[in-house]
Design a protein around this motif. Structure first.
Motif, PDB file in Angstrom:
ATOM      1  N   THR A 110    -100.081  46.260  51.956  1.00  9.29           N
ATOM      2  CA  THR A 110     -98.622  46.272  51.805  1.00  9.29           C
ATOM      3  C   THR A 110     -97.937  45.782  53.076  1.00  9.29           C
ATOM      4  OG1 THR A 110     -98.957  48.256  50.491  1.00  9.29           O
ATOM      5  CG2 THR A 110     -96.691  47.713  51.072  1.00  9.29           C
ATOM      6  N   VAL A 111     -97.026  44.849  52.922  1.00 12.74           N
ATOM      7  CA  VAL A 111     -96.313  44.310  54.085  1.00 12.74           C
ATOM      8  C   VAL A 111     -94.821  44.345  53.798  1.00 12.74           C
ATOM      9  CG1 VAL A 111     -96.096  42.357  55.648  1.00 12.74           C
ATOM     10  CG2 VAL A 111     -98.243  42.713  54.435  1.00 12.74           C
ATOM     11  N   GLU A 112     -94.053  44.893  54.725  1.00  8.68           N
ATOM     12  CA  GLU A 112     -92.603  44.875  54.515  1.00  8.68           C
ATOM     13  C   GLU A 112     -91.833  44.852  55.823  1.00  8.68           C
ATOM     14  OE1 GLU A 112     -90.869  48.574  52.958  1.00  8.68           O
ATOM     15  OE2 GLU A 112     -92.849  49.493  53.129  1.00  8.68           O
ATOM     16  N   LEU A 113     -90.650  44.259  55.759  1.00  4.77           N
ATOM     17  CA  LEU A 113     -89.740  44.302  56.891  1.00  4.77           C
ATOM     18  C   LEU A 113     -88.846  45.521  56.714  1.00  4.77           C
ATOM     19  CD1 LEU A 113     -88.823  40.525  57.092  1.00  4.77           C
ATOM     20  CD2 LEU A 113     -89.931  41.854  58.919  1.00  4.77           C
ATOM     21  N   ARG A 114     -88.659  46.265  57.806  1.00  6.65           N
ATOM     22  CA  ARG A 114     -87.854  47.479  57.725  1.00  6.65           C
ATOM     23  C   ARG A 114     -86.772  47.472  58.798  1.00  6.65           C
ATOM     24  NH1 ARG A 114     -91.308  52.882  56.632  1.00  6.65           N
ATOM     25  NH2 ARG A 114     -92.102  52.385  54.566  1.00  6.65           N
ATOM     26  N   ASP A 115     -85.755  48.217  58.534  1.00  7.03           N
ATOM     27  CA  ASP A 115     -84.648  48.332  59.470  1.00  7.03           C
ATOM     28  C   ASP A 115     -85.122  48.941  60.798  1.00  7.03           C
ATOM     29  OD1 ASP A 115     -81.900  48.459  60.367  1.00  7.03           O
ATOM     30  OD2 ASP A 115     -82.117  50.624  60.105  1.00  7.03           O
ATOM     31  N   ALA A 116     -84.701  48.353  61.902  1.00  8.64           N
ATOM     32  CA  ALA A 116     -85.112  48.869  63.219  1.00  8.64           C
ATOM     33  C   ALA A 116     -83.899  49.197  64.074  1.00  8.64           C
ATOM     34  CB  ALA A 116     -86.004  47.866  63.933  1.00  8.64           C
ATOM     35  N   SER A 117     -82.746  49.378  63.445  1.00  4.90           N
ATOM     36  CA  SER A 117     -81.532  49.585  64.254  1.00  4.90           C
ATOM     37  C   SER A 117     -81.652  50.846  65.115  1.00  4.90           C
ATOM     38  CB  SER A 117     -80.299  49.651  63.356  1.00  4.90           C
ATOM     39  OG  SER A 117     -80.515  50.521  62.281  1.00  4.90           O
ATOM     40  N   HIS A 118     -82.411  51.841  64.626  1.00  8.23           N
ATOM     41  CA  HIS A 118     -82.548  53.076  65.392  1.00  8.23           C
ATOM     42  C   HIS A 118     -83.473  52.909  66.611  1.00  8.23           C
ATOM     43  CE1 HIS A 118     -85.950  52.797  62.710  1.00  8.23           C
ATOM     44  NE2 HIS A 118     -86.538  53.842  63.250  1.00  8.23           N
ATOM     45  N   LEU A 119     -84.172  51.784  66.685  1.00 12.50           N
ATOM     46  CA  LEU A 119     -85.105  51.577  67.798  1.00 12.50           C
ATOM     47  C   LEU A 119     -84.500  50.722  68.914  1.00 12.50           C
ATOM     48  CD1 LEU A 119     -88.312  50.843  65.677  1.00 12.50           C
ATOM     49  CD2 LEU A 119     -87.760  52.977  66.873  1.00 12.50           C
ATOM     50  N   VAL A 120     -83.342  50.169  68.659  1.00 14.67           N
ATOM     51  CA  VAL A 120     -82.729  49.279  69.655  1.00 14.67           C
ATOM     52  C   VAL A 120     -82.420  50.060  70.928  1.00 14.67           C
ATOM     53  CG1 VAL A 120     -80.710  47.829  70.147  1.00 14.67           C
ATOM     54  CG2 VAL A 120     -81.784  47.766  67.885  1.00 14.67           C
ATOM     55  N   GLY A 121     -82.796  49.465  72.066  1.00 13.32           N
ATOM     56  CA  GLY A 121     -82.568  50.117  73.353  1.00 13.32           C
ATOM     57  C   GLY A 121     -83.712  51.011  73.776  1.00 13.32           C
ATOM     58  N   ARG A 122     -84.627  51.273  72.865  1.00 11.76           N
ATOM     59  CA  ARG A 122     -85.772  52.136  73.204  1.00 11.76           C
ATOM     60  C   ARG A 122     -86.807  51.320  73.988  1.00 11.76           C
ATOM     61  NH1 ARG A 122     -85.066  57.246  72.925  1.00 11.76           N
ATOM     62  NH2 ARG A 122     -86.815  57.954  71.632  1.00 11.76           N
ATOM     63  N   ASP A 123     -87.413  51.963  74.970  1.00 15.07           N
ATOM     64  CA  ASP A 123     -88.432  51.235  75.724  1.00 15.07           C
ATOM     65  C   ASP A 123     -89.741  51.196  74.914  1.00 15.07           C
ATOM     66  OD1 ASP A 123     -90.026  53.503  76.241  1.00 15.07           O
ATOM     67  OD2 ASP A 123     -88.987  53.938  78.117  1.00 15.07           O
ATOM     68  N   ILE A 124     -90.765  50.597  75.503  1.00 14.13           N
ATOM     69  CA  ILE A 124     -91.996  50.367  74.731  1.00 14.13           C
ATOM     70  C   ILE A 124     -92.690  51.678  74.366  1.00 14.13           C
ATOM     71  CG2 ILE A 124     -94.348  49.425  74.955  1.00 14.13           C
ATOM     72  CD1 ILE A 124     -92.989  46.858  75.892  1.00 14.13           C
ATOM     73  N   THR A 125     -92.735  52.602  75.294  1.00 16.00           N
ATOM     74  CA  THR A 125     -93.337  53.908  74.994  1.00 16.00           C
ATOM     75  C   THR A 125     -92.543  54.621  73.896  1.00 16.00           C
ATOM     76  OG1 THR A 125     -94.202  54.129  77.229  1.00 16.00           O
ATOM     77  CG2 THR A 125     -93.951  56.160  75.978  1.00 16.00           C
ATOM     78  N   THR A 149     -90.465  53.345  71.648  1.00 14.74           N
ATOM     79  CA  THR A 149     -90.534  52.632  70.364  1.00 14.74           C
ATOM     80  C   THR A 149     -91.844  52.964  69.649  1.00 14.74           C
ATOM     81  OG1 THR A 149     -89.227  50.845  71.296  1.00 14.74           O
ATOM     82  CG2 THR A 149     -90.452  50.346  69.292  1.00 14.74           C
ATOM     83  N   THR A 150     -92.938  52.906  70.407  1.00 14.37           N
ATOM     84  CA  THR A 150     -94.252  53.187  69.830  1.00 14.37           C
ATOM     85  C   THR A 150     -94.321  54.625  69.320  1.00 14.37           C
ATOM     86  OG1 THR A 150     -95.176  51.644  71.443  1.00 14.37           O
ATOM     87  CG2 THR A 150     -96.732  53.098  70.318  1.00 14.37           C
ATOM     88  N   THR A 151     -93.883  55.552  70.153  1.00 18.69           N
ATOM     89  CA  THR A 151     -93.959  56.970  69.804  1.00 18.69           C
ATOM     90  C   THR A 151     -93.030  57.293  68.634  1.00 18.69           C
ATOM     91  OG1 THR A 151     -94.406  57.366  72.141  1.00 18.69           O
ATOM     92  CG2 THR A 151     -93.912  59.291  70.817  1.00 18.69           C
ATOM     93  N   ASP A 152     -91.838  56.715  68.643  1.00 17.02           N
ATOM     94  CA  ASP A 152     -90.900  56.934  67.527  1.00 17.02           C
ATOM     95  C   ASP A 152     -91.520  56.496  66.206  1.00 17.02           C
ATOM     96  OD1 ASP A 152     -89.052  57.805  69.314  1.00 17.02           O
ATOM     97  OD2 ASP A 152     -87.683  56.095  69.130  1.00 17.02           O
ATOM     98  N   LEU A 153     -92.098  55.306  66.206  1.00 19.17           N
ATOM     99  CA  LEU A 153     -92.673  54.783  64.964  1.00 19.17           C
ATOM    100  C   LEU A 153     -93.842  55.640  64.491  1.00 19.17           C
ATOM    101  CD1 LEU A 153     -92.461  50.924  65.489  1.00 19.17           C
ATOM    102  CD2 LEU A 153     -91.343  52.251  63.682  1.00 19.17           C
ATOM    103  N   ARG A 154     -94.672  56.064  65.431  1.00 20.61           N
ATOM    104  CA  ARG A 154     -95.812  56.909  65.058  1.00 20.61           C
ATOM    105  C   ARG A 154     -95.328  58.221  64.446  1.00 20.61           C
ATOM    106  NH1 ARG A 154     -99.588  55.518  70.340  1.00 20.61           N
ATOM    107  NH2 ARG A 154    -100.538  53.676  69.402  1.00 20.61           N
ATOM    108  N   ARG A 155     -94.264  58.748  65.010  1.00 18.09           N
ATOM    109  CA  ARG A 155     -93.750  60.025  64.513  1.00 18.09           C
ATOM    110  C   ARG A 155     -93.119  59.846  63.130  1.00 18.09           C
ATOM    111  NH1 ARG A 155     -90.937  62.143  69.288  1.00 18.09           N
ATOM    112  NH2 ARG A 155     -93.029  62.365  70.121  1.00 18.09           N
ATOM    113  N   GLU A 156     -92.247  58.859  63.004  1.00 20.52           N
ATOM    114  CA  GLU A 156     -91.531  58.748  61.722  1.00 20.52           C
ATOM    115  C   GLU A 156     -92.427  58.269  60.585  1.00 20.52           C
ATOM    116  OE1 GLU A 156     -88.586  56.007  63.364  1.00 20.52           O
ATOM    117  OE2 GLU A 156     -88.886  54.701  61.645  1.00 20.52           O
ATOM    118  N   LEU A 157     -93.499  57.583  60.912  1.00 21.41           N
ATOM    119  CA  LEU A 157     -94.428  57.151  59.863  1.00 21.41           C
ATOM    120  C   LEU A 157     -95.602  58.123  59.723  1.00 21.41           C
ATOM    121  CD1 LEU A 157     -94.362  53.323  60.622  1.00 21.41           C
ATOM    122  CD2 LEU A 157     -93.320  54.497  58.682  1.00 21.41           C
TER     123      LEU A 157
END
Lengths: 598, 188
Positions: A124-139, A141-149
């Motif tokens: 499965t491949v999809e583009l998703r909204d990332a507005s909540h990640l804007v301004g987040r640094d690399i750590t 962004t990575t941690t946020d995505l791991r948590r929310e997914l």
């Protein structure tokens, strides 16, 4: 002849459409697929930060397999820093996951209107909204995505604030600190408003001829464990090199003003391990585990490698290693290339030292050698394009145009890409490599590492000339760099760690042919692989010529060509770059000046 | 360790050797996953591995998690009794009884039960020559007669197996993190 073909995802960020096609059928994975795609599909003369640019991200057929160090992805596009072919690889764990998700190459075209991230979940491949990640640094962004997914094992390749703000040397980074660092691929990703790529995969990599494949794996494992550098790489990783470079007299102290750094003992690999390293860290499937985790009074993180370590100490005239490690962690989080960042700051310090700029020109920041204020504040300002950071974010070549010709004379870049932390005059193969390679001033494109080890026997085996093993000799360097470039393309295609394949020189075309043959279940010869690497190298050259590259750009900065190394063990050494480049052109069979000149 | 006494199935379990990971030595290379999946399937993917490395990158902690042969034997929750404790103390799967419901996968408090192609995966110690222990480059892994650890404290862990592994490893990592904060370095 087609050796292998992979599955390619085509992601049009403008229309948000995703399609599946094949990789180019004349490559061998990774960089070869990307370079061929860009040569064929990218319109000449486009704005690298416009929607017309194409961002390719590839792994290879051996990625995520049992082969040690098969852990890299390669990101390629037209570089916003050089205007020529840009590409960079990252180790870690993202690339194997992409392979396990059944994706070999992703080709991003267009640009999204709003920030998105790409989620690849096996089929499965999809583009998703990332507005909540804007301004987040690399750590973050990575941690946020791991948590929310709900997946702490999720693999994420992301950009930080630097990529969002189109810093021309922004990185794409995975595993928080494993960067595709050079040539600004993070800025291209940012220009497409693509914040991250998140992947999980479960599809096994299964060799078609297990016994043959296993033979390559076992041979490589044994070669690594029997290597004379094995122990020191385990202990110090790339940071081991500082002492060697000091002994060779090629340290870039005070922005190449001296080969001596009196406090080298305070900032070398041993000091780092003694005072800041809490444990070793590894990339995927590696028995060397040469990386490290550090804890400082400022922050913590993986790294630094030699370039960040030397760049923020020796090059900037800073003897405070704790500060340098803290800065390295910050630079990783912000999503900046540590090499370009350190070079820009060190150059600025030299401009200040020479009286070409005043502190007032740089928002009042103290630019004295080793300035703590400069090292702490400038990366943040560059990443967000604040104050003087806005100018520095465009790289030293563009910044120097503003500061004038005297400041320009002090830059250390080739084709717009900032140089590494060693003096190219005292390591001739590396000097030549920096002058001619397709992405500009850079050492990791291909490593003529034989001249660091001085191994004459290996030099004879590789290029038939023992002189090639001597750092201070100019003989045999055209052939050495040509060989190293081939090995670099092979490594970036199959996609193995170049510290293993190029620097330790334990992967050659014979071993790679056994690995490809075993994985694919058909006969692939060393000669065929060499030929593909020749074609890919030529494709990369053709790409750059089409973008207007002139042969007179195949040189080193004037400061290295015009003057000898001022002091230290290699004092008085000069480099005849014209001779070296001519030798290299001859080796390539290029006319002088080479074809395609406009 | 004392022998494990099951709570509701009668009889004492034979002590079963388990794969232990020394969190101080684990560098997170995932070679154990590679060799486990290659040994059992002749192919590489973590989804095929019976041992999984939790990598808590933002705090620098890595640790491989495999079945600890826990005191509670939570995986025996199996509704069709496809899972039993075998003669050697191992978790034995009767394939013909398995309905792929994955209740055992969900029940493991530390996320150590894998699942691939309709069947749960349990560590079988590679029939004696334990491949992950043999190939671990830092000797973080060992095969020891120390089964029977109680996982009661993690029984209420929320989330999927990956989240449970991470939660378990985060707790295991606290003393190491404390030592770093107190100035411990890799060679000190």
């Amino acid at each position: 002849m087609t050796i292998c073909r992979g599955r390619c995802l085509r992601v049009d960020l403008t229309t948000q459409e995703i399609a599946t096609t094949s990789t180019p059928d004349d490559g061998i994975g990774g960089r070869s697929w990307n370079s061929l795609t860009l040569l064929r599909e990218l319109a000449p003369g486009i704005d690298p930060l416009g929607p017309e640019n194409i961002l390719c991200l590839s792994v290879g057929p051996l990625t995520g397999s049992e082969l040690i160090g098969s852990c890299r992805f390669i990101a390629s596009a037209k570089s916003p820093l050089t205007g020529y072919l840009g590409d960079s690889g990252a180790r870690g764990f993202f690339a194997p996951e992409l392979r396990w998700a059944g994706v070999d190459q992703i080709v991003f075209t267009g640009a999204a209107e709003r920030w998105v991230y790409l989620l690849i979940d096996d089929g499965t491949v999809e583009l998703r909204d990332a507005s909540h990640l804007v301004g987040r640094d690399i750590t973050e962004t990575t941690t946020d995505l791991r948590r929310e997914l709900h997946d702490p094992d999720l693999q994420v390749a992301a950009i930080g604030p630097a990529g969002e703000h189109l810093v021309r040397y922004a990185i794409i980074s995975c595993n928080l600190a494993r960067a595709a660092g050079r040539t600004g691929m993070g800025a291209v990703m940012g220009s497409k408003r693509l914040k991250a790529i998140a992947v999980r995969g479960s599809q096994p990599v299964k060799p078609a001829d297990p016994d043959r494949f296993r033979r390559a794996c076992t041979e490589l494992e044994a070669a690594i464990e029997g290597h004379p550098e094995f122990e020191s790489r385990r202990l110090y990783g790339t940071t081991r090199i500082m002492d060697s470079l000091a002994a060779m007299g090629v340290l870039p102290a005070y922005h190449f003003r001296s080969a001596n750094f009196d406090e080298v003992e305070k900032v070398n690999g041993r000091a780092l391990r003694r005072d800041h390293v809490v444990k070793p860290k590894s990339c995927y499937n590696c028995n060397i585990y040469c990386s490290r985790y550090n804890v400082t009074e400022y922050n913590e993180g993986e790294g630094p490698e030699y370039e960040a370590q030397a760049g923020f100490t020796v090059k900037c005239g800073n003897a405070d290693l704790e500060l340098a490690v803290g800065v390295s962690n910050t630079v990783n989080r912000l999503g900046l290339d540590c090499i370009s960042t350190a070079e820009v700051i060190a150059w600025l310090m030299e401009c200040r030292h020479e009286g070409l700029i005043a502190d007032a020109d740089v928002d009042g920041i103290d630019l004295g050698w080793g300035s703590r204020e400069a090292l702490l504040r400038l990366p943040e300002m560059i990443a967000r394009r604040e104050g003087i950071g806005n100018l520095l974010a465009d790289g030293s070549r563009r910044a120097a145009e503003v500061f004038g010709p005297e400041a320009e004379r002090l830059t250390a870049e080739v084709k717009g890409l900032e140089l590494f932390s060693a003096d190219p005059r005292g390591i001739k193969g590396y000097g030549l490599m920096n002058a001619v390679n397709s992405r500009g001033g850079d050492h990791y494109r291909a490593e003529p590492s034989i001249e660091l080890t001085g191994d004459e026997v290996l030099a004879i085996r590789r290029v038939g000339n023992p002189d090639a093993a001597h750092a201070l000799k100019e003989e045999g360097k055209g052939a050495l760099v040509n060989y190293a470039e081939h090995l670099g393309i092979l490594s970036d295609s199959l996609t193995i760690c170049k510290n293993i394949s190029c620097c330790m020189d334990v992967v050659d075309f014979d071993l790679a042919a056994v690995a490809y043959s075993g994985l694919l279940g058909k006969d692939v010869s060393p000669g065929q692989l060499w030929e593909v690497c020749t074609e890919v190298g030529q494709a990369e050259r053709d790409f750059n010529l089409r973008e207007g590259l002139r042969p007179d750009e195949d040189t080193l900065p004037r400061r290295f060509v015009d003057a000898p190394i001022p002091d230290g063990p290699a004092a008085g050494t000069t480099i005849d770059i014209t001779r070296l480049v001519s030798d290299y052109y001859r080796e390539k069979g290029w006319r002088e000046p080479p074809p395609g000149e406009n | 360790m004392t022998a494990v006494i099951p709570r509701d199935r009668g009889g004492a379990y034979k002590e079963y050797p388990v794969i232990k990971c020394d969190i101080r030595l684990c560098v997170g290379c995932r070679i154990c996953e590679v060799t486990c999946s290659a040994f059992h399937f002749g192919a590489v993917s973590p989804a095929l591995s019976r041992i999984r490395v939790a990598k808590l990158e933002e705090i620098g902690i890595d640790m491989a998690v495999a079945c600890v042969s826990c005191a509670e034997k939570s995986c025996l929750v199996c509704p069709t009794d496809a899972l039993t404790v075998g003669e050697e103390g191992e978790i034995a799967l009767a394939r013909e009884l398995c309905t792929s419901c994955q209740e055992c996968v969900s029940a493991c408090p530390v996320g150590a039960v894998g699942f691939y192609e309709d069947l749960p995966l349990f560590c079988d110690l590679c029939d004696g020559d334990v491949s992950c222990v043999r190939t671990c480059p830092t000797d973080a892994l060992s095969n020891v007669d120390e089964g029977g650890e109680s996982l009661e404290a993690f029984a209420a862990s929320d989330g999927n197996p990956a989240e449970k592994r991470a939660a378990y490893v985060e707790v295991q990592g606290v003393p190491l993190r404390d030592s770093w904060a107190a100035g411990q370095r890799v060679d000190s």
